[in-house]
Write a protein that holds these residues in place. Structure first.
Motif, PDB file in Angstrom:
ATOM      1  N   TRP A  77       0.842  -1.199   0.000  1.00 59.77           N
ATOM      2  CA  TRP A  77       0.000   0.000   0.000  1.00 59.77           C
ATOM      3  C   TRP A  77       0.876   1.248   0.000  1.00 59.77           C
ATOM      4  CZ3 TRP A  77      -4.458   0.634   4.087  1.00 59.77           C
ATOM      5  CH2 TRP A  77      -5.181   1.796   3.824  1.00 59.77           C
ATOM      6  N   PHE A  78       1.944   1.216   0.776  1.00 57.33           N
ATOM      7  CA  PHE A  78       2.849   2.356   0.871  1.00 57.33           C
ATOM      8  C   PHE A  78       3.719   2.498  -0.383  1.00 57.33           C
ATOM      9  CE2 PHE A  78       7.002   4.091   2.171  1.00 57.33           C
ATOM     10  CZ  PHE A  78       6.599   5.347   2.578  1.00 57.33           C
ATOM     11  N   LEU A  79       4.180   1.382  -0.941  1.00 55.22           N
ATOM     12  CA  LEU A  79       5.126   1.422  -2.055  1.00 55.22           C
ATOM     13  C   LEU A  79       4.477   1.592  -3.432  1.00 55.22           C
ATOM     14  CD1 LEU A  79       7.713  -1.305  -1.004  1.00 55.22           C
ATOM     15  CD2 LEU A  79       7.936   1.180  -0.854  1.00 55.22           C
ATOM     16  N   MET A  80       3.266   1.079  -3.613  1.00 51.87           N
ATOM     17  CA  MET A  80       2.602   1.181  -4.915  1.00 51.87           C
ATOM     18  C   MET A  80       2.010   2.570  -5.090  1.00 51.87           C
ATOM     19  SD  MET A  80       0.581  -2.464  -5.247  1.00 51.87           S
ATOM     20  CE  MET A  80      -0.379  -1.950  -6.641  1.00 51.87           C
ATOM     21  N   PRO A  81       2.401   3.287  -6.135  1.00 51.76           N
ATOM     22  CA  PRO A  81       1.812   4.619  -6.343  1.00 51.76           C
ATOM     23  C   PRO A  81       0.371   4.512  -6.822  1.00 51.76           C
ATOM     24  CG  PRO A  81       3.260   4.065  -8.160  1.00 51.76           C
ATOM     25  CD  PRO A  81       3.391   2.956  -7.159  1.00 51.76           C
ATOM     26  N   GLU A  82      -0.399   5.537  -6.526  1.00 52.92           N
ATOM     27  CA  GLU A  82      -1.785   5.585  -6.984  1.00 52.92           C
ATOM     28  C   GLU A  82      -1.802   6.087  -8.424  1.00 52.92           C
ATOM     29  OE1 GLU A  82      -5.297   6.553  -4.288  1.00 52.92           O
ATOM     30  OE2 GLU A  82      -4.869   8.429  -5.323  1.00 52.92           O
ATOM     31  N   GLU A  83      -2.649   5.472  -9.244  1.00 48.89           N
ATOM     32  CA  GLU A  83      -2.702   5.889 -10.641  1.00 48.89           C
ATOM     33  C   GLU A  83      -3.366   7.259 -10.747  1.00 48.89           C
ATOM     34  OE1 GLU A  83      -4.903   3.030 -12.888  1.00 48.89           O
ATOM     35  OE2 GLU A  83      -6.806   3.649 -12.093  1.00 48.89           O
ATOM     36  N   PRO A  84      -3.053   8.003 -11.806  1.00 51.93           N
ATOM     37  CA  PRO A  84      -3.677   9.319 -11.981  1.00 51.93           C
ATOM     38  C   PRO A  84      -5.193   9.189 -12.160  1.00 51.93           C
ATOM     39  CG  PRO A  84      -2.065   8.869 -13.728  1.00 51.93           C
ATOM     40  CD  PRO A  84      -2.112   7.685 -12.833  1.00 51.93           C
ATOM     41  N   PRO A  85      -5.947  10.190 -11.733  1.00 50.82           N
ATOM     42  CA  PRO A  85      -7.404  10.104 -11.829  1.00 50.82           C
ATOM     43  C   PRO A  85      -7.931  10.019 -13.260  1.00 50.82           C
ATOM     44  CG  PRO A  85      -6.729  12.178 -10.801  1.00 50.82           C
ATOM     45  CD  PRO A  85      -5.500  11.409 -11.103  1.00 50.82           C
ATOM     46  N   ASP A  86      -7.180  10.472 -14.257  1.00 50.31           N
ATOM     47  CA  ASP A  86      -7.668  10.431 -15.635  1.00 50.31           C
ATOM     48  C   ASP A  86      -7.270   9.152 -16.358  1.00 50.31           C
ATOM     49  OD1 ASP A  86      -4.993  11.040 -15.651  1.00 50.31           O
ATOM     50  OD2 ASP A  86      -5.119  12.430 -17.324  1.00 50.31           O
ATOM     51  N   ALA A  87      -6.717   8.166 -15.646  1.00 47.90           N
ATOM     52  CA  ALA A  87      -6.325   6.899 -16.265  1.00 47.90           C
ATOM     53  C   ALA A  87      -7.570   6.078 -16.599  1.00 47.90           C
ATOM     54  CB  ALA A  87      -5.422   6.103 -15.336  1.00 47.90           C
ATOM     55  N   PRO A  88      -7.519   5.262 -17.659  1.00 52.69           N
ATOM     56  CA  PRO A  88      -8.691   4.438 -18.005  1.00 52.69           C
ATOM     57  C   PRO A  88      -8.941   3.390 -16.930  1.00 52.69           C
ATOM     58  CG  PRO A  88      -6.814   3.851 -19.363  1.00 52.69           C
ATOM     59  CD  PRO A  88      -6.421   5.064 -18.583  1.00 52.69           C
ATOM     60  N   ALA A  89     -10.182   2.918 -16.861  1.00 55.45           N
ATOM     61  CA  ALA A  89     -10.555   1.944 -15.836  1.00 55.45           C
ATOM     62  C   ALA A  89      -9.750   0.656 -15.962  1.00 55.45           C
ATOM     63  CB  ALA A  89     -12.044   1.645 -15.918  1.00 55.45           C
ATOM     64  N   TRP A  90      -9.544   0.193 -17.172  1.00 57.01           N
ATOM     65  CA  TRP A  90      -8.711  -0.982 -17.412  1.00 57.01           C
ATOM     66  C   TRP A  90      -7.735  -0.630 -18.518  1.00 57.01           C
ATOM     67  CZ3 TRP A  90      -8.312  -5.050 -14.372  1.00 57.01           C
ATOM     68  CH2 TRP A  90      -9.348  -5.334 -13.508  1.00 57.01           C
ATOM     69  N   PRO A  91      -6.532  -1.156 -18.467  1.00 60.27           N
ATOM     70  CA  PRO A  91      -5.556  -0.846 -19.529  1.00 60.27           C
ATOM     71  C   PRO A  91      -6.074  -1.263 -20.891  1.00 60.27           C
ATOM     72  CG  PRO A  91      -4.515  -2.021 -17.716  1.00 60.27           C
ATOM     73  CD  PRO A  91      -5.994  -2.036 -17.448  1.00 60.27           C
ATOM     74  N   HIS A  92      -5.867  -0.407 -21.851  1.00 59.04           N
ATOM     75  CA  HIS A  92      -6.267  -0.711 -23.214  1.00 59.04           C
ATOM     76  C   HIS A  92      -5.175  -1.543 -23.880  1.00 59.04           C
ATOM     77  CE1 HIS A  92      -9.675   1.907 -23.009  1.00 59.04           C
ATOM     78  NE2 HIS A  92      -8.913   2.903 -22.605  1.00 59.04           N
ATOM     79  N   PRO A  93      -5.530  -2.434 -24.808  1.00 56.66           N
ATOM     80  CA  PRO A  93      -4.489  -3.169 -25.531  1.00 56.66           C
ATOM     81  C   PRO A  93      -3.614  -2.214 -26.337  1.00 56.66           C
ATOM     82  CG  PRO A  93      -6.642  -3.554 -26.524  1.00 56.66           C
ATOM     83  CD  PRO A  93      -6.868  -2.748 -25.285  1.00 56.66           C
ATOM     84  N   THR A  94      -2.356  -2.608 -26.516  1.00 62.35           N
ATOM     85  CA  THR A  94      -1.435  -1.729 -27.228  1.00 62.35           C
ATOM     86  C   THR A  94      -1.751  -1.640 -28.700  1.00 62.35           C
ATOM     87  OG1 THR A  94       0.099  -3.563 -27.440  1.00 62.35           O
ATOM     88  CG2 THR A  94       0.446  -2.050 -25.592  1.00 62.35           C
ATOM     89  N   GLN A  95      -2.324  -2.697 -29.261  1.00 62.36           N
ATOM     90  CA  GLN A  95      -2.698  -2.665 -30.668  1.00 62.36           C
ATOM     91  C   GLN A  95      -4.181  -2.994 -30.791  1.00 62.36           C
ATOM     92  OE1 GLN A  95      -0.288  -5.317 -32.901  1.00 62.36           O
ATOM     93  NE2 GLN A  95       1.523  -4.043 -32.774  1.00 62.36           N
TER      94      GLN A  95
END
Length: 88
Positions: A65-83
């Motif tokens: 919890w301490f070491l993992m940074p929080e993602e920015p608020p404008d990040a997508p809900a789930w990562p999009h595929p690269t292609q």
């Protein structure tokens, strides 16, 4: 040669705690997204490992919890595929 704007998505996977889809701090959800598994599975594995190690694994949660940074608020809900497949 044409100029293309820089992509807002990182060129590599990032281990971050999401601001959505979290139960406590987003550690399990972030691990699930990083390893491309369901966050519920990560939570179950974590709970079982807490039971099997007599609670020693429970110490890892606040550390992550301490070491993992929080993602920015404008990040997508789930990562999009690269292609993205071209439309048919």
């Amino acid at each position: 040669m044409t100029w293309t704007p820089p992509s807002t998505q990182a060129p590599y996977k990032q281990l971050r705690r999401p601001t959505t889809d979290r139960m406590v701090a987003g550690v399990a959800s972030g691990l699930g997204r990083y390893f491309d598994v369901d966050p519920t599975l990560v939570r179950v594995v974590f709970a079982v490992s807490v039971l099997l190690t007599a609670g020693v694994t429970l110490l890892a949660y606040p550390v992550m919890w301490f070491l993992m940074p929080e993602e920015p608020p404008d990040a997508p809900a789930w990562p999009h595929p690269t292609q993205v497949a071209p439309p048919r």
